[in-house]
Write a protein that holds these residues in place. Structure first.
Motif, short mmCIF file in Angstrom:
data_model
loop_
_atom_site.label_atom_id
_atom_site.label_comp_id
_atom_site.label_asym_id
_atom_site.label_seq_id
_atom_site.Cartn_x
_atom_site.Cartn_y
_atom_site.Cartn_z
N GLN A 188 8.32 24.59 41.07
CA GLN A 188 8.31 22.99 40.92
C GLN A 188 9.38 22.44 41.81
O GLN A 188 9.04 21.34 42.38
CB GLN A 188 8.18 22.70 39.57
CG GLN A 188 8.68 21.21 39.11
CD GLN A 188 7.23 20.28 39.41
OE1 GLN A 188 6.14 20.85 39.89
NE2 GLN A 188 7.50 19.03 39.29
N GLN A 189 10.52 22.98 41.75
CA GLN A 189 11.36 22.26 42.81
C GLN A 189 11.23 22.33 44.08
O GLN A 189 11.48 21.39 44.84
CB GLN A 189 12.74 23.05 42.61
CG GLN A 189 13.46 23.15 41.14
CD GLN A 189 13.85 21.69 40.66
OE1 GLN A 189 12.75 21.06 40.13
NE2 GLN A 189 14.93 21.49 40.67
N ARG A 220 8.04 22.52 45.36
CA ARG A 220 6.70 21.59 45.50
C ARG A 220 7.40 20.26 45.48
O ARG A 220 6.94 19.31 46.21
CB ARG A 220 6.12 21.78 44.07
CG ARG A 220 4.71 20.89 44.18
CD ARG A 220 4.04 20.52 42.70
NE ARG A 220 4.90 19.67 42.01
CZ ARG A 220 5.10 18.58 42.11
NH1 ARG A 220 4.00 17.78 42.73
NH2 ARG A 220 5.63 17.79 41.13
N GLU A 221 8.38 19.67 44.83
CA GLU A 221 9.01 18.45 44.62
C GLU A 221 9.64 18.25 46.25
O GLU A 221 9.50 17.12 46.95
CB GLU A 221 10.09 18.30 43.66
CG GLU A 221 9.40 18.15 42.46
CD GLU A 221 10.60 17.78 41.29
OE1 GLU A 221 11.76 17.78 41.61
OE2 GLU A 221 10.22 17.88 40.28
N ARG A 222 10.43 19.18 46.77
CA ARG A 222 10.98 19.16 48.17
C ARG A 222 9.76 18.95 49.16
O ARG A 222 9.93 18.04 49.98
CB ARG A 222 11.54 20.51 48.46
CG ARG A 222 12.56 20.39 49.59
CD ARG A 222 13.51 21.10 50.05
NE ARG A 222 13.98 21.23 51.24
CZ ARG A 222 14.06 22.40 52.25
NH1 ARG A 222 13.78 23.54 51.67
NH2 ARG A 222 14.54 22.08 53.24
N GLU A 239 8.57 15.35 48.97
CA GLU A 239 9.64 14.33 49.69
C GLU A 239 9.47 14.47 51.13
O GLU A 239 9.41 13.46 51.81
CB GLU A 239 10.86 14.81 49.02
CG GLU A 239 11.40 14.61 47.53
CD GLU A 239 12.58 15.23 47.28
OE1 GLU A 239 13.33 15.43 47.91
OE2 GLU A 239 12.82 15.01 45.98
N GLU A 292 7.85 11.08 43.09
CA GLU A 292 7.53 11.34 41.61
C GLU A 292 6.36 10.59 41.26
O GLU A 292 5.68 10.84 40.41
CB GLU A 292 8.78 10.78 40.84
CG GLU A 292 9.24 9.70 40.60
CD GLU A 292 10.15 9.23 41.79
OE1 GLU A 292 10.73 8.17 41.69
OE2 GLU A 292 10.33 9.86 42.91
#
Length: 158
Positions: free
Chosen positions: A17-18, A20-22, A25, A36
């Motif tokens: 998930q970390q 995926r967030e990067r 972004e 988000e």
């Protein structure tokens, strides 16, 4: 008491998930769309309009969180509430023309990254991962339901 040991598969999900967030972004850099909120823009824009309750169910998020995040999107002028023709007591959330234009810029940027990741994996592994994630979500739901059933009445979530 739970034993300690090597990280569980849920930590692997967290680490994924970390990443995926990067990726989101990076893909959305320069679009003015907060990473988000990207999933909300996609669902409201591609599948909407939605009632807040329907959107919360689709996202698997608490209704209060969805309402908070939708209000932020509304404050940016990217979403609006419209009467629900099926239920006069509720409303639907849809993207405004400004929100649609933003999504039209952001979605191809993200899809480019997402499809490149899937290409690295190949279709067979993507399907295997998708099936495994469905099974993982079901196992989590089953565990939560079982724990809820066995919880004392004063500790149950209502």
């Amino acid at each position: 008491m739970a034993r300690t040991g090597p990280p569980t598969v849920l930590f692997d999900v967290f680490w994924t998930q970390q990443k995926r967030e990067r990726l989101i972004e990076t893909a959305l850099t320069g679009t003015d769309l907060p990473p988000e909120d990207y999933p909300l823009y996609v669902l409201i824009g591609a599948e909407g309009p939605w009632t807040p309750t329907g959107l919360a169910a689709r996202l698997g998020m608490p209704l209060s969180t969805v309402i908070f995040r939708v209000k932020r999107i509304e404050q940016r002028g990217h979403a609006e509430r419209v009467p629900n023709p099926d239920d006069g007591r509720s409303f639907l959330i849809r993207l405004t023309p400004k929100g649609k234009r933003l999504l039209d810029r952001a979605r191809p940027a993200f899809r480019d990254y997402a499809e490149a990741v899937e290409a690295r994996l190949g279709p067979k592994r993507v399907n295997t991962l998708r099936s495994a994630l469905i099974e993982l979500r079901q196992a989590i739901d089953d565990e939560l339901a079982e724990r809820e059933e066995s919880a004392p009445l004063d500790r149950r979530v209502v």
